[in-house]
Design a protein around this motif. Sequence first.
Motif, PDB file in Angstrom:
ATOM      1  N   THR A 138      -4.828 -11.308  -8.696  1.00 24.20           N
ATOM      2  CA  THR A 138      -5.148 -10.137  -9.519  1.00 24.20           C
ATOM      3  C   THR A 138      -4.868 -10.455 -10.978  1.00 24.20           C
ATOM      4  O   THR A 138      -3.997 -11.266 -11.297  1.00 24.20           O
ATOM      5  CB  THR A 138      -4.349  -8.871  -9.139  1.00 24.20           C
ATOM      6  N   ILE A 139      -5.620  -9.776 -11.825  1.00 22.61           N
ATOM      7  CA  ILE A 139      -5.442  -9.878 -13.277  1.00 22.61           C
ATOM      8  C   ILE A 139      -5.522  -8.472 -13.847  1.00 22.61           C
ATOM      9  O   ILE A 139      -6.415  -7.694 -13.490  1.00 22.61           O
ATOM     10  CB  ILE A 139      -6.554 -10.732 -13.927  1.00 22.61           C
ATOM     11  N   GLU A 140      -4.593  -8.168 -14.757  1.00 23.50           N
ATOM     12  CA  GLU A 140      -4.665  -6.916 -15.510  1.00 23.50           C
ATOM     13  C   GLU A 140      -4.304  -7.237 -16.954  1.00 23.50           C
ATOM     14  O   GLU A 140      -3.281  -7.873 -17.212  1.00 23.50           O
ATOM     15  CB  GLU A 140      -3.689  -5.874 -14.952  1.00 23.50           C
ATOM     16  N   ILE A 141      -5.156  -6.802 -17.878  1.00 19.39           N
ATOM     17  CA  ILE A 141      -4.888  -6.984 -19.301  1.00 19.39           C
ATOM     18  C   ILE A 141      -4.934  -5.603 -19.938  1.00 19.39           C
ATOM     19  O   ILE A 141      -5.894  -4.846 -19.717  1.00 19.39           O
ATOM     20  CB  ILE A 141      -5.959  -7.881 -19.987  1.00 19.39           C
ATOM     21  N   ASP A 151       2.899  -0.200 -15.501  1.00 14.75           N
ATOM     22  CA  ASP A 151       3.698   0.572 -14.555  1.00 14.75           C
ATOM     23  C   ASP A 151       4.051  -0.302 -13.351  1.00 14.75           C
ATOM     24  O   ASP A 151       3.162  -0.738 -12.619  1.00 14.75           O
ATOM     25  CB  ASP A 151       2.881   1.791 -14.121  1.00 14.75           C
ATOM     26  N   ALA A 152       5.340  -0.549 -13.135  1.00 16.96           N
ATOM     27  CA  ALA A 152       5.783  -1.406 -12.032  1.00 16.96           C
ATOM     28  C   ALA A 152       5.402  -0.843 -10.670  1.00 16.96           C
ATOM     29  O   ALA A 152       5.122  -1.600  -9.742  1.00 16.96           O
ATOM     30  CB  ALA A 152       7.294  -1.636 -12.104  1.00 16.96           C
ATOM     31  N   SER A 153       5.375   0.475 -10.526  1.00 22.41           N
ATOM     32  CA  SER A 153       5.031   1.043  -9.220  1.00 22.41           C
ATOM     33  C   SER A 153       3.570   0.757  -8.870  1.00 22.41           C
ATOM     34  O   SER A 153       3.251   0.487  -7.708  1.00 22.41           O
ATOM     35  CB  SER A 153       5.328   2.544  -9.162  1.00 22.41           C
ATOM     36  N   ASP A 154       2.688   0.780  -9.848  1.00 23.26           N
ATOM     37  CA  ASP A 154       1.292   0.439  -9.567  1.00 23.26           C
ATOM     38  C   ASP A 154       1.156  -1.056  -9.291  1.00 23.26           C
ATOM     39  O   ASP A 154       0.357  -1.468  -8.451  1.00 23.26           O
ATOM     40  CB  ASP A 154       0.375   0.857 -10.715  1.00 23.26           C
ATOM     41  N   LEU A 155       1.934  -1.865  -9.978  1.00 22.46           N
ATOM     42  CA  LEU A 155       1.936  -3.311  -9.717  1.00 22.46           C
ATOM     43  C   LEU A 155       2.405  -3.581  -8.283  1.00 22.46           C
ATOM     44  O   LEU A 155       1.842  -4.428  -7.585  1.00 22.46           O
ATOM     45  CB  LEU A 155       2.817  -4.032 -10.729  1.00 22.46           C
ATOM     46  N   LEU A 156       3.417  -2.859  -7.824  1.00 19.14           N
ATOM     47  CA  LEU A 156       3.876  -2.989  -6.435  1.00 19.14           C
ATOM     48  C   LEU A 156       2.758  -2.644  -5.454  1.00 19.14           C
ATOM     49  O   LEU A 156       2.565  -3.335  -4.451  1.00 19.14           O
ATOM     50  CB  LEU A 156       5.073  -2.064  -6.181  1.00 19.14           C
ATOM     51  N   LYS A 185      -0.495  -2.869  -5.943  1.00 21.08           N
ATOM     52  CA  LYS A 185      -1.486  -3.953  -5.975  1.00 21.08           C
ATOM     53  C   LYS A 185      -0.966  -5.188  -5.243  1.00 21.08           C
ATOM     54  O   LYS A 185      -1.714  -5.853  -4.532  1.00 21.08           O
ATOM     55  CB  LYS A 185      -1.844  -4.307  -7.415  1.00 21.08           C
ATOM     56  N   LEU A 186       0.314  -5.501  -5.423  1.00 20.55           N
ATOM     57  CA  LEU A 186       0.911  -6.638  -4.736  1.00 20.55           C
ATOM     58  C   LEU A 186       0.837  -6.449  -3.222  1.00 20.55           C
ATOM     59  O   LEU A 186       0.445  -7.358  -2.488  1.00 20.55           O
ATOM     60  CB  LEU A 186       2.363  -6.818  -5.167  1.00 20.55           C
ATOM     61  N   LYS A 187       1.196  -5.254  -2.744  1.00 22.12           N
ATOM     62  CA  LYS A 187       1.146  -4.985  -1.301  1.00 22.12           C
ATOM     63  C   LYS A 187      -0.278  -5.108  -0.769  1.00 22.12           C
ATOM     64  O   LYS A 187      -0.490  -5.627   0.328  1.00 22.12           O
ATOM     65  CB  LYS A 187       1.729  -3.594  -1.005  1.00 22.12           C
ATOM     66  N   ALA A 188      -1.257  -4.673  -1.553  1.00 23.66           N
ATOM     67  CA  ALA A 188      -2.655  -4.811  -1.137  1.00 23.66           C
ATOM     68  C   ALA A 188      -3.041  -6.285  -1.068  1.00 23.66           C
ATOM     69  O   ALA A 188      -3.674  -6.722  -0.104  1.00 23.66           O
ATOM     70  CB  ALA A 188      -3.571  -4.060  -2.096  1.00 23.66           C
ATOM     71  N   ALA A 189      -2.639  -7.067  -2.059  1.00 29.03           N
ATOM     72  CA  ALA A 189      -2.948  -8.507  -2.066  1.00 29.03           C
ATOM     73  C   ALA A 189      -2.299  -9.199  -0.869  1.00 29.03           C
ATOM     74  O   ALA A 189      -2.920 -10.045  -0.216  1.00 29.03           O
ATOM     75  CB  ALA A 189      -2.491  -9.139  -3.378  1.00 29.03           C
ATOM     76  N   GLN A 190      -1.059  -8.834  -0.576  1.00 23.86           N
ATOM     77  CA  GLN A 190      -0.368  -9.435   0.566  1.00 23.86           C
ATOM     78  C   GLN A 190      -1.032  -9.025   1.883  1.00 23.86           C
ATOM     79  O   GLN A 190      -1.148  -9.834   2.804  1.00 23.86           O
ATOM     80  CB  GLN A 190       1.114  -9.048   0.562  1.00 23.86           C
ATOM     81  N   TYR A 191      -1.472  -7.767   1.977  1.00 24.11           N
ATOM     82  CA  TYR A 191      -2.131  -7.302   3.198  1.00 24.11           C
ATOM     83  C   TYR A 191      -3.427  -8.078   3.425  1.00 24.11           C
ATOM     84  O   TYR A 191      -3.682  -8.576   4.531  1.00 24.11           O
ATOM     85  CB  TYR A 191      -2.413  -5.791   3.127  1.00 24.11           C
ATOM     86  N   PRO A 212      -9.391  -0.085   0.127  1.00 24.40           N
ATOM     87  CA  PRO A 212     -10.159   0.805  -0.752  1.00 24.40           C
ATOM     88  C   PRO A 212      -9.312   1.318  -1.919  1.00 24.40           C
ATOM     89  O   PRO A 212      -8.103   1.052  -1.985  1.00 24.40           O
ATOM     90  CB  PRO A 212     -10.558   1.941   0.184  1.00 24.40           C
ATOM     91  N   ALA A 213      -9.930   2.060  -2.802  1.00 24.70           N
ATOM     92  CA  ALA A 213      -9.244   2.639  -3.955  1.00 24.70           C
ATOM     93  C   ALA A 213      -8.015   3.433  -3.510  1.00 24.70           C
ATOM     94  O   ALA A 213      -8.029   4.083  -2.466  1.00 24.70           O
ATOM     95  CB  ALA A 213     -10.194   3.554  -4.724  1.00 24.70           C
ATOM     96  N   LYS A 214      -6.967   3.344  -4.287  1.00 30.18           N
ATOM     97  CA  LYS A 214      -5.707   4.071  -4.072  1.00 30.18           C
ATOM     98  C   LYS A 214      -5.011   3.690  -2.768  1.00 30.18           C
ATOM     99  O   LYS A 214      -4.134   4.408  -2.296  1.00 30.18           O
ATOM    100  CB  LYS A 214      -5.928   5.580  -4.123  1.00 30.18           C
ATOM    101  N   TRP A 215      -5.392   2.557  -2.174  1.00 32.20           N
ATOM    102  CA  TRP A 215      -4.776   2.118  -0.916  1.00 32.20           C
ATOM    103  C   TRP A 215      -3.277   1.959  -1.093  1.00 32.20           C
ATOM    104  O   TRP A 215      -2.800   1.470  -2.117  1.00 32.20           O
ATOM    105  CB  TRP A 215      -5.393   0.797  -0.471  1.00 32.20           C
ATOM    106  N   LYS A 216      -2.544   2.389  -0.075  1.00 28.02           N
ATOM    107  CA  LYS A 216      -1.092   2.191  -0.024  1.00 28.02           C
ATOM    108  C   LYS A 216      -0.741   1.680   1.354  1.00 28.02           C
ATOM    109  O   LYS A 216      -1.480   1.887   2.318  1.00 28.02           O
ATOM    110  CB  LYS A 216      -0.351   3.504  -0.307  1.00 28.02           C
ATOM    111  N   SER A 217       0.413   1.025   1.458  1.00 29.74           N
ATOM    112  CA  SER A 217       0.855   0.491   2.750  1.00 29.74           C
ATOM    113  C   SER A 217       0.788   1.562   3.824  1.00 29.74           C
ATOM    114  O   SER A 217       1.232   2.689   3.616  1.00 29.74           O
ATOM    115  CB  SER A 217       2.297  -0.031   2.645  1.00 29.74           C
ATOM    116  N   GLY A 218       0.214   1.198   4.965  1.00 24.32           N
ATOM    117  CA  GLY A 218       0.094   2.126   6.078  1.00 24.32           C
ATOM    118  C   GLY A 218      -1.213   2.902   6.094  1.00 24.32           C
ATOM    119  O   GLY A 218      -1.544   3.518   7.106  1.00 24.32           O
ATOM    120  N   HIS A 219      -1.935   2.895   4.980  1.00 20.73           N
ATOM    121  CA  HIS A 219      -3.215   3.600   4.937  1.00 20.73           C
ATOM    122  C   HIS A 219      -4.310   2.740   5.566  1.00 20.73           C
ATOM    123  O   HIS A 219      -4.170   1.536   5.727  1.00 20.73           O
ATOM    124  CB  HIS A 219      -3.588   3.939   3.491  1.00 20.73           C
ATOM    125  N   ALA A 220      -5.406   3.369   5.890  1.00 24.97           N
ATOM    126  CA  ALA A 220      -6.533   2.669   6.520  1.00 24.97           C
ATOM    127  C   ALA A 220      -7.179   1.693   5.547  1.00 24.97           C
ATOM    128  O   ALA A 220      -7.257   1.941   4.346  1.00 24.97           O
ATOM    129  CB  ALA A 220      -7.566   3.678   6.994  1.00 24.97           C
TER     130      ALA A 220
END
Length: 193
Positions: free
Chosen positions: A139-142, A150-155, A157-163, A173-181
């Motif tokens: 991932t890249i963000e500039i 925001d560290a919470s948004d970075l977390l 994105k990291l969880k999505a990349a790891q998944y 998909p957009a706004k994905w969080k751990s445990g979501h479809a």
Amino acid sequence: MYGDNIVSIINTKIKPFYNMAFKSNEFISISEKDIIGKWSIFFFYPADFTFVCPTELADLADNYEEFKKLNVDIYAVSTDTHFSHKAWHNTSEMISRVQYAMIGDPTGTLTRNFNVMREIDGLAERGTFILDPYGFIQTIEITAEGIGRDASDLLRKLKAAQYIHKHPGEVCPAKWKSGHATLVPSLDLVGKI
């Protein structure tokens, strides 16, 4: 200004580097070999002793335990020296909370490797990069100078990349969080979203 340069480094391997850093009240050396085997976040910022930067680094520090639970190393990088990082750590209440490595890049080599050097100033843009355990940029963000991250948004994105790394063939998909479809792209899914 960056366009093609930034896009072109997604899914590319980190380039060789060797820099000094300040971490845990010590000066240490860090190279590309040190990051292999763990997830990494390279968090570029313009300069020590500034205004938005300490708020961002403190936010990362406040969330550092959560990143460590996910087997992630954080590397804050500016074109300041590792000596400046130590002085900032010793004098700023916010920066004194930082436990992750603060890499000095006075030559700008590492900053240029990630295509975030603002050449006219010799300073890094606010660039955030997530690298997988093989050293590939996922991932890249500039953001512009005055926009803090925001560290919470970075977390998230990291969880999505790891998944996605563990589940090839699925996408978040957009706004994905751990445990979501997640989604499994297929011909049958076309036009049904």
